[in-house]
Design an enzyme around this catalytic site. Structure first.
Site, PDB file in Angstrom:
ATOM      1  CG  HIS A  91      -5.965  -5.540   1.826  1.00 42.24           C
ATOM      2  ND1 HIS A  91      -5.579  -6.051   2.574  1.00 42.24           N
ATOM      3  CD2 HIS A  91      -7.537  -5.207   2.512  1.00 42.24           C
ATOM      4  CE1 HIS A  91      -6.274  -6.368   4.099  1.00 42.24           C
ATOM      5  NE2 HIS A  91      -7.869  -6.071   3.460  1.00 42.24           N
TER       6      HIS A  91
ATOM      7  CG  ASP B 269      -2.279  -8.253   0.904  1.00 37.53           C
ATOM      8  OD1 ASP B 269      -1.775  -8.003   1.588  1.00 37.53           O
ATOM      9  OD2 ASP B 269      -3.123  -7.877   1.057  1.00 37.53           O
TER      10      ASP B 269
ATOM     11  CG  HIS C 108      -1.916  -1.017   1.204  1.00 40.59           C
ATOM     12  ND1 HIS C 108      -2.930  -0.969   0.183  1.00 40.59           N
ATOM     13  CD2 HIS C 108      -2.434  -1.791   1.873  1.00 40.59           C
ATOM     14  CE1 HIS C 108      -3.449  -2.392   0.585  1.00 40.59           C
ATOM     15  NE2 HIS C 108      -3.397  -2.543   1.729  1.00 40.59           N
TER      16      HIS C 108
ATOM     17  CG  ASP D 103      -4.412 -10.060   3.892  1.00 41.49           C
ATOM     18  OD1 ASP D 103      -4.277 -10.636   2.393  1.00 41.49           O
ATOM     19  OD2 ASP D 103      -4.274  -9.286   3.950  1.00 41.49           O
TER      20      ASP D 103
HETATM   21  C1  SP5 Z   1      -1.150  -5.290   3.934  1.00 40.58           C
HETATM   22  C2  SP5 Z   1      -2.634  -5.150   4.425  1.00 40.58           C
HETATM   23  O1  SP5 Z   1      -3.063  -6.410   4.136  1.00 40.58           O
HETATM   24  N1  SP5 Z   1      -2.787  -3.859   4.990  1.00 40.58           N
HETATM   25  C3  SP5 Z   1      -4.124  -4.670   5.095  1.00 40.58           C
HETATM   26  C4  SP5 Z   1      -4.527  -2.467   5.579  1.00 40.58           C
HETATM   27  C5  SP5 Z   1      -6.399  -2.890   6.105  1.00 40.58           C
HETATM   28  N2  SP5 Z   1      -6.595  -1.402   6.490  1.00 40.58           N
HETATM   29  C6  SP5 Z   1      -7.545  -1.433   7.178  1.00 40.58           C
HETATM   30  C7  SP5 Z   1      -8.133  -2.640   7.860  1.00 40.58           C
HETATM   31  C8  SP5 Z   1     -10.030  -1.729   8.463  1.00 40.58           C
HETATM   32  C9  SP5 Z   1     -10.035  -3.112   9.283  1.00 40.58           C
HETATM   33  N3  SP5 Z   1     -11.422  -3.618   9.037  1.00 40.58           N
HETATM   34  C10 SP5 Z   1     -11.915  -4.500  10.266  1.00 40.58           C
HETATM   35  C11 SP5 Z   1     -13.692  -5.207   9.814  1.00 40.58           C
HETATM   36  C12 SP5 Z   1     -13.656  -6.201  10.248  1.00 40.58           C
HETATM   37  N4  SP5 Z   1     -14.435  -7.275  10.156  1.00 40.58           N
HETATM   38 ZN    ZN Z   2      -4.130  -7.580   2.534  1.00 39.43          ZN
END
Ligand code: SP5
Ligand code: ZN
Length: 369
Positions: free
Chosen positions: A220, A218, A184, A307
């Site tokens: 994301h 990943d 990111h 993830d």
């Molecule tokens: C590298 C990587 O995997 N970064 C991910 C960053 C995500 N950041 C936001 C996380 C938001 C989590 N929301 C929780 C919802 C639970 N149901």
């Molecule tokens: Zn991720």
């Protein structure tokens, strides 16, 4: 070697795998990752314990060691490769911004609270105020920074570049077991638990050997890596991820994002519906792998996030160990020298089984029950 002189890759053989004869993959890691250990962050408007924790790497290290892979420590690399990707001001902020923030009254855990909207005139003015500066560089509230974060992130770059060096020296595959993650973090911004972008730094450093591809698994979308190579025809960025319609980073990762200028066509996004399991995910990984093959890379960098796995607490896909094993086989079929760079994966109790399964796939070994 100049672009265009890339040697043709032979087609792969999944059964043979992609590893030294003993099936052991060299794994580079460094204990300095522990220096990045913020005690809280803000997610969904709540104060939460960071899912991106030192325990993640402990679980991965334990699993690769017990699977017989070879752990090594990194060699130090100069800043050149970092500065070939990231703005010098951003690097200075990572090195010095926390101390300035604390001196100005900020908390030990540095989290910006004010962000310049891109709709402000000219995108907002730069700030020199130590309490304002973090909102210039960081785009979210889930990327806390503590005193040791810079040392940890910089060590992670050495880990990735050391793994790349092993591949340059002839290893078919090497694994950079690093945190914090990186995909990111872009040319001049950070966020999403990512401070520097080791996969992008590694990929750019390898372009002196020909075309490079980054395969991002990943869950994301790797908006940072995409931006680094957006206009760069030498580096293909291909990503399989939960769609931004429903998953972080929300503003990037749609399938019509394909790169621009000379890099138009060397970005490929494969967003998936929430709940996608092995069949849909591995089919998308196959499409991404085909795009990688068509780019004819001399070297492959895999942004390896776990993830997408079903138990992950922040992802929304439902991939199993079998899915990750199949993805490992697909990577091996490319028969291209490969640097694996760790990204996300937050289901700490599942990480060991996921990494063992993926590496078994890469090295041509069966999925263990
Ligand atoms: C590298 C990587 O995997 N970064 C991910 C960053 C995500 N950041 C936001 C996380 C938001 C989590 N929301 C929780 C919802 C639970 N149901
Ligand atoms: Zn991720």
């Amino acid at each position: 070697m100049a672009t265009g002189e890339v040697p043709a890759q032979t087609s792969g053989d999944a059964a043979a795998g992609h590893a030294p004869p003993n099936g052991a993959v060299p794994v580079v890691t460094d204990d300095r990752h522990r220096l990045h250990h913020p005690s809280y962050e803000l997610n969904g408007g709540r104060t939460v314990t960071p899912p991106e924790s030192p325990e993640r790497l402990d679980a991965l290290v334990t699993a690769v060691a017990s699977a017989g892979h070879e752990l090594t420590t990194p060699v130090a690399h100069p800043d050149d490769a970092v500065l070939a990707v990231h703005d010098a001001g951003m690097v200075r902020f990572l090195r010095e911004g926390h101390a300035a923030w604390v001196a100005a009254g900020g908390a030990e855990v540095m989290i910006p609270d004010t962000f310049p909207s891109p709709r402000w005139a000219e995108g907002g003015r730069r700030s020199d105020a130590p309490l304002g500066v973090p909102g210039w560089w960081c785009f979210d509230t889930a990327t806390p920074i503590v005193a040791g974060s810079w040392t940890a992130a910089r060590a992670g770059v050495d880990v990735a570049l050391t793994a790349a060096g092993l591949v340059r020296d002839g290893a078919p595959v090497a694994y950079a077991l690093t945190r914090p993650p990186g995909h990111h973090a872009g040319p001049d911004y950070l966020g999403g638990f990512c401070l520097l972008n080791p996969a992008a730094i590694t990929a750019r450093s390898l372009t002196d050997g020909g075309h490079v591809a980054v395969l991002d698994l990943d869950v994301h979308h790797g908006n940072g890596t995409q931006d680094v190579f957006w206009r760069d025809p030498a580096v293909l960025y291909a990503s399989v991820h939960g769609g931004p319609q429903h998953l972080y980073p929300f503003f990037s990762g749609f399938d019509d994002e394909v790169g621009a200028g000379p890099g138009r066509g060397t970005t490929r996004n494969l967003p998936l519906p929430a709940g996608t399991g092995d069949a849909g995910w591995t089919a998308a990984v196959e499409v991404a792998v085909d795009a990688v093959a068509a780019h004819r890379p001399a070297t492959l960098v895999v942004s390896l996030g776990f993830d997408a796995a079903e138990p992950d607490p922040i992802g929304d896909l439902a991939v199993s160990r079998a899915g990750y094993h199949r993805a490992g086989e697909l990577v091996a079929e490319l028969a291209t020298p490969t640097v694996l760079v760790q990204e996300g994966g937050y289901a700490v109790d599942a990480l060991g089984g996921l990494v063992a399964s993926f590496l078994a796939g890469v090295t041509g070994r069966p999925l263990e029950p």
